[in-house]
Write an enzyme that holds these catalytic residues in place. Structure first.
Site, PDB file in Angstrom:
ATOM      1  N   ARG A 175       0.841  -1.196   0.000  1.00  0.00           N
ATOM      2  CA  ARG A 175       0.000   0.000   0.000  1.00  0.00           C
ATOM      3  C   ARG A 175       0.875   1.245   0.000  1.00  0.00           C
ATOM      4  O   ARG A 175       0.569   2.233  -0.680  1.00  0.00           O
ATOM      5  CB  ARG A 175      -0.946   0.013   1.209  1.00  0.00           C
ATOM      6  CG  ARG A 175      -2.025  -1.060   1.144  1.00  0.00           C
ATOM      7  CD  ARG A 175      -3.008  -0.941   2.283  1.00  0.00           C
ATOM      8  NE  ARG A 175      -3.853   0.243   2.137  1.00  0.00           N
ATOM      9  CZ  ARG A 175      -4.685   0.692   3.076  1.00  0.00           C
ATOM     10  NH1 ARG A 175      -4.766   0.055   4.242  1.00  0.00           N
ATOM     11  NH2 ARG A 175      -5.405   1.774   2.869  1.00  0.00           N
ATOM     12  N   CYS A 233      -1.539   5.891   8.979  1.00  0.00           N
ATOM     13  CA  CYS A 233      -1.851   4.594   8.381  1.00  0.00           C
ATOM     14  C   CYS A 233      -2.941   4.809   7.352  1.00  0.00           C
ATOM     15  O   CYS A 233      -2.885   5.759   6.579  1.00  0.00           O
ATOM     16  CB  CYS A 233      -2.255   3.602   9.467  1.00  0.00           C
ATOM     17  SG  CYS A 233      -3.622   4.176  10.521  1.00  0.00           S
TER      18      CYS A 233
END
Length: 278
Positions: A175, A233
């Site tokens: 990611r 995050c």
């Protein structure tokens, strides 16, 4: 004092009738409502805490998936949980402490003596300790929280942070690099951020690794005691766990609660890809 409580320590507190309030914060991306699992078996006396509505609020996509609740909202929730002035609060989940860390991060800012149960509900069950299946509704508490939010970065502060400190992207490498993005509209990372997945600090049971190993892992990306460090995050949940681990080894960190979900939904924000900060 450690930010973590062992199963034996919590069991002793409950057995001796200490002023302790236990919070069941079961939440995962693939199962945000853990109430059904809570009812299948929880630590006796534990109150179920819905992360999406009591440990966060909801607004526009440009605010991210889990914006911070107001201090008033959090205080109302904490009183519903039965938290009283002077209580010890222990939070746990079934996802290696990631959701419980969100409760820790918020309540710690509010001035509460709060800890995370090492190993969560799985360690409790593995120890052969009893679980209950009732839906606990305690007497309302009277806790008064300090103002929260002082350890949170705004999106502009997060953008500027790499110029003066280490901004940690604690998502999975694929990611961070932009190879995949299962949740947000744009793939990649905040320019200048370095990747350090929070799972690197945990053993298979979800317990924090030894201090020497944890410090070595952080040092590998330039984070040492005294460093200026912040974490983000996907939506501000996992980053709170990194802040928890950092605090445990004596390094204070800030969190960008909007995280990638806010950044990627805000037009005009630059995006870096690949395995380097960019």
């Amino acid at each position: 004092m450690s930010n973590f409580t062992t199963v034996d320590e919590l069991n002793a507190l409950l057995t001796e009738g200490a002023s302790v309030r236990v919070l069941d914060v079961r939440w995962r991306l693939d199962r945000p409502d853990g109430h059904a699992e809570y009812l299948e078996g929880h630590i006796p006396g534990a109150v179920y805490v819905p992360l999406d509505t009591e440990l966060s609020t909801h607004g526009e996509p440009s605010e991210g998936r889990h914006p911070l609740p107001s201090t008033e909202t959090l205080q109302t929730a904490a009183r519903r949980w039965g938290v009283r002035a002077g209580d010890i609060v222990v939070a746990y989940d079934d996802a290696k402490g990631l959701a419980a860390a969100r409760a820790w991060w918020l309540l710690r800012q509010g001035g509460v003596d709060v800890r995370v149960l090492a190993g969560g509900i799985r360690s409790w069950k593995a120890a052969g300790l009893a679980v209950d299946t009732d839906d606990v509704t305690p007497e309302p508490g009277d806790v008064v929280l300090d103002e929260i939010g002082g350890e949170a970065l705004t999106i502009d502060e997060a953008a500027a942070f790499p110029a003066s400190g280490v901004l940690l992207d604690v998502r999975a490498p694929e990611r961070y690099s932009g190879e995949t993005e299962p949740l947000d509209p744009v793939a990649g990372h905040i320019p200048g951020a370095v990747n350090l997945p929070t799972g690197l600090h945990l053993d298979p049971e979800g317990k924090i690794l030894d201090r020497t190993t944890v410090l070595k892992t952080f040092a590998s990306v330039g984070v040492t005691p005294g460093s200026s460090v912040a974490a983000y995050c996907g939506s501000g949940i996992t980053a709170a766990h990194t802040a928890l681990v950092l605090d445990e080894v004596g390094i204070r960190a800030q969190v960008f609660p909007g995280s990638w979900s806010q950044w990627s939904n805000t037009p005009g924000r630059p995006v870096a890809t690949g395995d380097q900060p960019g």
